[in-house]
Write an enzyme that holds these catalytic residues in place. Structure first.
Site, PDB file in Angstrom:
ATOM      1  N   ARG A 299       0.848  -1.201   0.000  1.00  0.00           N
ATOM      2  CA  ARG A 299       0.000   0.000   0.000  1.00  0.00           C
ATOM      3  C   ARG A 299       0.878   1.242   0.000  1.00  0.00           C
ATOM      4  NH1 ARG A 299       0.072  -2.197   5.110  1.00  0.00           N
ATOM      5  NH2 ARG A 299       0.607  -0.790   6.832  1.00  0.00           N
TER       6      ARG A 299
ATOM      7  N   ASP B  66      10.048 -10.592   5.719  1.00  0.00           N
ATOM      8  CA  ASP B  66      10.445  -9.678   6.788  1.00  0.00           C
ATOM      9  C   ASP B  66      11.844  -9.206   6.419  1.00  0.00           C
ATOM     10  OD1 ASP B  66      11.442  -8.438   9.049  1.00  0.00           O
ATOM     11  OD2 ASP B  66      10.708  -9.939  10.463  1.00  0.00           O
TER      12      ASP B  66
ATOM     13  N   SER C  99      13.326  10.524   4.624  1.00  0.00           N
ATOM     14  CA  SER C  99      12.169  11.309   5.042  1.00  0.00           C
ATOM     15  C   SER C  99      12.629  12.677   5.496  1.00  0.00           C
ATOM     16  CB  SER C  99      11.456  10.609   6.203  1.00  0.00           C
ATOM     17  OG  SER C  99      10.490  11.454   6.810  1.00  0.00           O
TER      18      SER C  99
ATOM     19  N   TYR D  70      12.698   6.821  14.315  1.00  0.00           N
ATOM     20  CA  TYR D  70      12.419   6.991  12.885  1.00  0.00           C
ATOM     21  C   TYR D  70      13.376   8.013  12.259  1.00  0.00           C
ATOM     22  CZ  TYR D  70       9.449   7.694   8.702  1.00  0.00           C
ATOM     23  OH  TYR D  70       8.960   7.784   7.420  1.00  0.00           O
TER      24      TYR D  70
ATOM     25  N   ALA E  54      16.776   6.475  11.892  1.00  0.00           N
ATOM     26  CA  ALA E  54      16.781   5.504  10.796  1.00  0.00           C
ATOM     27  C   ALA E  54      16.816   6.205   9.443  1.00  0.00           C
ATOM     28  CB  ALA E  54      15.548   4.602  10.894  1.00  0.00           C
ATOM     29  N   LYS E  55      16.022   7.255   9.296  1.00  0.00           N
ATOM     30  CA  LYS E  55      15.942   7.943   8.007  1.00  0.00           C
ATOM     31  C   LYS E  55      17.200   8.761   7.713  1.00  0.00           C
ATOM     32  CE  LYS E  55      12.000   6.464   6.472  1.00  0.00           C
ATOM     33  NZ  LYS E  55      12.026   5.442   5.405  1.00  0.00           N
TER      34      LYS E  55
END
Length: 251
Positions: free
Chosen positions: A14, A61, A140, A152, A155-156
């Site tokens: 999605r 995964d 991001s 997050y 990580a980005k």
């Protein structure tokens, strides 16, 4: 006319991943639609096939090396050598630092960073053999810092350093690596963020649009279009770049 290749898109059930899979199929590529739940990939696979493209769904995964190896081997066997890879799979486990658990930290870095590492490592074997490859990693605007997203954001930001290193190491083999850093995109993930902060999604979108110079929030197709270019033959001299697709400049 671009050459038809085999593209792998993770987190493609999605949102941005699904839009990217469909766009790459329209560009003429066969597409492997990867997501945690293989049955969830069916909608994207059907959309690709209805548009006249070829696709398979694969459950994986991306933080598990054994599953990544098996998934990439299956793609190679059923579609051919994967020479386009879009590392889009991601999760959020938002919380303020003092409330964030070690499990939530590890889970987010595991999917984003470890997942991109494992997928890139598995696919680069085919890319270097073919002397052609395109790797696009999803970063991001949160890489610049965002309240409640220490995991997050880390990580980005890490995705950007990872991307630049891949560009240096793999360039001699005809492989480019770039990162796309979306701003506010209307997806299930941003809906979850709105829910976390207790704001109706429609109001959340309207508020975000007021802060964006172009006057609207982004759609998955906006990101897919940029990824499409970076995966093209014509983008062969673009590598190691981070492109913010955010409707305006970011500090």
């Amino acid at each position: 006319m671009s050459t038809s290749r085999v593209a792998v898109v993770t987190g493609a059930a999605r949102g941005i991943g699904a839009a990217t899979a469909l766009r790459l199929a329209r560009d003429g590529h066969a597409v492997a639609v990867l997501d945690l739940d293989e049955s969830a990939c069916a909608g994207t696979v059907s959309a690709v096939e209805e548009a006249g493209g070829k696709a398979i769904g694969v459950g994986v995964d991306v933080s598990r090396s054994d599953q990544v190896t098996a998934a990439v081997e299956r793609v190679a066997a059923e579609l051919g050598a994967p020479t386009i890879l879009v590392n889009n799979a991601g999760i959020i486990r938002d919380n303020l630092l003092f409330k964030m658990t070690e499990e939530d930290w590890d889970a987010v870095l595991g999917v984003h960073l470890r997942g991109a590492f494992l997928m890139s490592k598995a696919c680069q074997t085919f890319m270097t053999q073919e002397n052609f490859g395109r790797i696009v990693n999803l970063s991001s605007s949160s890489a610049l810092g965002n309240r409640g997203q220490a995991n997050y954001s880390a990580a980005k930001a890490g995705m950007q350093g990872f991307t630049k290193t891949l560009a240096i190491e793999l360039g001699r083999f005809g492989v480019t690596a770039n990162a796309v850093a979306p701003g506010f995109i209307q997806t299930d993930m941003t809906a979850a963020t709105a829910e976390r902060v207790g704001v109706p999604f429609e109001d959340f979108i309207a508020g975000a649009a007021q802060q964006i110079p172009v006057g609207r929030v982004g759609q998955p197709d906006d990101i897919a279009a940029t990824i499409s270019f970076l995966c093209s033959e014509e983008a062969g001299f673009v590598s190691g770049q981070v492109i913010y697709v955010a409707g305006g400049p970011l500090d």
